[in-house]
Write a protein that holds these residues in place. Structure first.
Motif, mmCIF file in Angstrom:
data_model
loop_
_atom_site.group_PDB
_atom_site.id
_atom_site.type_symbol
_atom_site.label_atom_id
_atom_site.label_comp_id
_atom_site.label_asym_id
_atom_site.label_seq_id
_atom_site.Cartn_x
_atom_site.Cartn_y
_atom_site.Cartn_z
ATOM 1 N N GLU A 78 0.858 -1.185 0.000
ATOM 2 C CA GLU A 78 0.000 0.000 0.000
ATOM 3 C C GLU A 78 0.894 1.235 0.000
ATOM 4 O OE1 GLU A 78 -3.083 2.558 2.810
ATOM 5 O OE2 GLU A 78 -2.085 0.772 3.606
ATOM 6 N N ILE A 79 0.604 2.172 -0.879
ATOM 7 C CA ILE A 79 1.276 3.472 -0.861
ATOM 8 C C ILE A 79 0.238 4.500 -0.427
ATOM 9 C CG2 ILE A 79 2.526 5.211 -2.189
ATOM 10 C CD1 ILE A 79 3.512 3.014 -4.018
ATOM 11 N N ALA A 80 0.478 5.127 0.723
ATOM 12 C CA ALA A 80 -0.497 6.052 1.309
ATOM 13 C C ALA A 80 0.114 7.447 1.374
ATOM 14 C CB ALA A 80 -0.912 5.580 2.692
ATOM 15 N N PRO A 81 -0.080 8.245 0.329
ATOM 16 C CA PRO A 81 0.532 9.570 0.308
ATOM 17 C C PRO A 81 -0.338 10.640 0.946
ATOM 18 C CG PRO A 81 -0.388 9.065 -1.840
ATOM 19 C CD PRO A 81 -0.701 7.895 -0.938
ATOM 20 N N GLY A 82 0.318 11.713 1.357
ATOM 21 C CA GLY A 82 -0.386 12.941 1.675
ATOM 22 C C GLY A 82 -0.709 13.650 0.372
ATOM 23 N N ARG A 83 -0.636 14.964 0.391
ATOM 24 C CA ARG A 83 -1.104 15.728 -0.762
ATOM 25 C C ARG A 83 -0.144 15.601 -1.945
ATOM 26 N NH1 ARG A 83 -3.247 21.203 1.093
ATOM 27 N NH2 ARG A 83 -4.779 19.781 1.976
ATOM 28 N N VAL A 84 -0.655 15.047 -3.024
ATOM 29 C CA VAL A 84 0.084 14.909 -4.274
ATOM 30 C C VAL A 84 -0.569 15.837 -5.296
ATOM 31 C CG1 VAL A 84 0.877 13.328 -6.076
ATOM 32 C CG2 VAL A 84 0.580 12.501 -3.729
ATOM 33 N N GLN A 85 0.228 16.469 -6.103
ATOM 34 C CA GLN A 85 -0.302 17.431 -7.082
ATOM 35 C C GLN A 85 -0.890 16.667 -8.272
ATOM 36 O OE1 GLN A 85 1.879 21.030 -7.362
ATOM 37 N NE2 GLN A 85 1.244 21.451 -9.451
ATOM 38 N N THR A 86 -2.171 16.348 -8.148
ATOM 39 C CA THR A 86 -2.888 15.598 -9.183
ATOM 40 C C THR A 86 -4.229 16.281 -9.455
ATOM 41 O OG1 THR A 86 -4.133 14.157 -7.689
ATOM 42 C CG2 THR A 86 -1.883 13.469 -8.255
ATOM 43 N N GLN A 87 -5.050 15.613 -10.253
ATOM 44 C CA GLN A 87 -6.373 16.145 -10.569
ATOM 45 C C GLN A 87 -7.469 15.578 -9.660
ATOM 46 O OE1 GLN A 87 -7.438 16.440 -14.760
ATOM 47 N NE2 GLN A 87 -5.318 16.026 -15.341
ATOM 48 N N LEU A 88 -7.087 15.038 -8.492
ATOM 49 C CA LEU A 88 -8.070 14.421 -7.603
ATOM 50 C C LEU A 88 -9.181 15.389 -7.210
ATOM 51 C CD1 LEU A 88 -8.862 11.917 -5.871
ATOM 52 C CD2 LEU A 88 -7.512 12.931 -4.028
ATOM 53 N N VAL B 115 7.606 -4.623 0.956
ATOM 54 C CA VAL B 115 7.329 -3.348 1.617
ATOM 55 C C VAL B 115 5.818 -3.268 1.800
ATOM 56 C CG1 VAL B 115 7.505 -0.836 1.488
ATOM 57 C CG2 VAL B 115 9.347 -2.260 0.573
ATOM 58 N N SER B 116 5.360 -3.445 3.018
ATOM 59 C CA SER B 116 3.927 -3.563 3.238
ATOM 60 C C SER B 116 3.199 -2.234 3.097
ATOM 61 C CB SER B 116 3.647 -4.161 4.614
ATOM 62 O OG SER B 116 4.195 -3.329 5.633
ATOM 63 N N ARG B 117 3.821 -1.147 3.550
ATOM 64 C CA ARG B 117 3.146 0.154 3.469
ATOM 65 C C ARG B 117 4.181 1.271 3.374
ATOM 66 N NH1 ARG B 117 0.148 -0.452 7.451
ATOM 67 N NH2 ARG B 117 -1.696 -1.049 6.245
ATOM 68 N N LEU B 118 3.916 2.217 2.486
ATOM 69 C CA LEU B 118 4.739 3.408 2.354
ATOM 70 C C LEU B 118 3.854 4.620 2.602
ATOM 71 C CD1 LEU B 118 6.739 2.453 -0.858
ATOM 72 C CD2 LEU B 118 7.784 3.063 1.325
ATOM 73 N N GLU B 119 4.126 5.346 3.681
ATOM 74 C CA GLU B 119 3.434 6.605 3.935
ATOM 75 C C GLU B 119 4.391 7.738 3.580
ATOM 76 O OE1 GLU B 119 0.814 6.981 7.441
ATOM 77 O OE2 GLU B 119 1.671 5.055 8.058
ATOM 78 N N VAL B 120 3.919 8.660 2.763
ATOM 79 C CA VAL B 120 4.803 9.717 2.268
ATOM 80 C C VAL B 120 4.046 11.028 2.234
ATOM 81 C CG1 VAL B 120 4.258 8.995 -0.108
ATOM 82 C CG2 VAL B 120 6.229 10.457 0.308
ATOM 83 N N PHE B 121 4.700 12.087 2.707
ATOM 84 C CA PHE B 121 4.086 13.412 2.780
ATOM 85 C C PHE B 121 5.027 14.454 2.191
ATOM 86 C CE2 PHE B 121 2.193 11.009 6.206
ATOM 87 C CZ PHE B 121 0.850 11.369 6.151
ATOM 88 N N PRO B 122 4.471 15.573 1.734
ATOM 89 C CA PRO B 122 5.346 16.712 1.448
ATOM 90 C C PRO B 122 6.079 17.106 2.731
ATOM 91 C CG PRO B 122 3.121 17.120 0.618
ATOM 92 C CD PRO B 122 3.055 15.876 1.469
ATOM 93 N N THR B 123 7.288 17.570 2.603
ATOM 94 C CA THR B 123 8.047 17.985 3.780
ATOM 95 C C THR B 123 7.297 19.055 4.560
ATOM 96 O OG1 THR B 123 10.100 17.488 2.609
ATOM 97 C CG2 THR B 123 10.285 18.885 4.544
ATOM 98 N N ALA B 124 6.466 19.840 3.880
ATOM 99 C CA ALA B 124 5.739 20.935 4.521
ATOM 100 C C ALA B 124 4.367 20.522 5.042
ATOM 101 C CB ALA B 124 5.583 22.095 3.528
ATOM 102 N N GLN B 125 4.026 19.237 5.006
ATOM 103 C CA GLN B 125 2.713 18.793 5.479
ATOM 104 C C GLN B 125 2.873 17.781 6.605
ATOM 105 O OE1 GLN B 125 0.386 16.420 2.756
ATOM 106 N NE2 GLN B 125 -1.469 16.557 3.972
ATOM 107 N N ALA B 126 2.053 17.916 7.627
ATOM 108 C CA ALA B 126 1.991 16.933 8.712
ATOM 109 C C ALA B 126 0.537 16.673 9.034
ATOM 110 C CB ALA B 126 2.743 17.418 9.940
ATOM 111 N N VAL B 127 0.241 15.452 9.421
ATOM 112 C CA VAL B 127 -1.117 15.108 9.835
ATOM 113 C C VAL B 127 -1.203 15.216 11.336
ATOM 114 C CG1 VAL B 127 -2.840 13.287 9.947
ATOM 115 C CG2 VAL B 127 -1.495 13.613 7.859
ATOM 116 N N GLY B 128 -2.192 15.936 11.819
ATOM 117 C CA GLY B 128 -2.346 16.079 13.263
ATOM 118 C C GLY B 128 -2.801 17.480 13.619
#
Length: 252
Positions: free
Chosen positions: A178-188, A230-243
């Motif tokens: 599973e790849i679980a990203p934070g904000r990615v610059q897409t058309q979502l 690799v069971s899970r990859l969580e990835v965020f922009p350096t400028a984003q945090a969850v919490g």
């Protein structure tokens, strides 16, 4: 792609959903450049036309919700790598204001379709003793986000499904990531906000993750030795945090 990334030669065919833009398109081209034959699946014939003449890419116009449409495709191509990328965030409304049809739409595309497609490819992978299933999740499936209750629930379902599926596939030679990203610059956010508004609100002022970054991570996981999953990859922009939290005071 870095020259050091080398996909095992046992993998020949990959299928990528949501392949016409964003993460999906970046993954299609990255896998193709790594030497795989790639089936690019999307709903837009205009967007698919851009991939049609790419060497090593076979385009298929299909709706992931119509899982039976993949029967013939999978009979013709022995898919070794499945990338369940297609997803939708069709509204950012509070749950109590959401149309019932939008609940069904997000669960059909984000959760039910990936499970059904995985179920279709797995018998062939298990018979061959190899395969890699990728699921593009989201930070919204790991932490709460306002206006994304249903989207988050659908992605949380993907996350738990990946953990459980790994248990079922022990000893089969098939890996799950599973790849679980934070904000990615897409058309979502295109449907809910429009691209111009999304750019102004969500992306301006800091450097986002780009779709090519997710493709690089996927290739890195795919290129590891067969005994490493690799069971899970969580990835965020350096400028984003969850919490964090915001208190709302009552009026009067």
């Amino acid at each position: 792609m870095p020259d050091s990334v080398s996909v095992p030669e046992i993998y020949c065919w990959a299928l990528v959903t949501g392949a016409t833009s964003g993460i999906g398109k970046a993954v299609v081209l990255a896998l193709r450049d790594a030497g795989l034959q790639v089936i690019a699946v999307g709903r837009s014939p205009e967007a698919l036309a851009e991939l049609r003449f790419e060497p090593g890419v076979t385009v298929v116009e299909a709706d992931v919700r119509q899982v039976d449409a993949f029967t013939e495709i999978l009979a013709r191509y022995p898919v070794d790598v499945l990338v369940n990328n297609a997803g939708v965030l069709s509204t950012r409304s509070p749950f109590q204001e959401m149309a019932p049809a939008e609940i069904d739409n997000m669960f059909d595309i984000n959760l039910k379709a990936p499970l059904h497609l995985a179920r279709k490819v797995l018998p062939g992978m298990i018979e061959r003793g190899r395969g890699h299933l990728f699921f593009i999740g989201s930070s919204a499936g790991r932490s709460p986000h306002p206006g994304a209750a249903v989207y988050g629930a659908s992605k949380a379902g993907i996350s738990l499904f990946c953990d459980a599926l790994r248990c079922d596939l022990l000893g089969s030679g098939v890996r799950v990531t599973e790849i679980a990203p934070g904000r990615v610059q897409t058309q979502l956010y295109k449907t809910t906000m429009g691209m111009q508004a999304a750019g102004a609100e969500l992306y301006e002022g800091y450097e986002s993750i780009m779709p090519e970054d997710i493709a690089t991570l996927l290739l890195a996981a795919l290129s590891l030795p067969q005994q490493v999953d690799v069971s899970r990859l969580e990835v965020f922009p350096t400028a984003q945090a969850v919490g964090g939290a915001r208190m709302v005071k009552t009026k009067g």
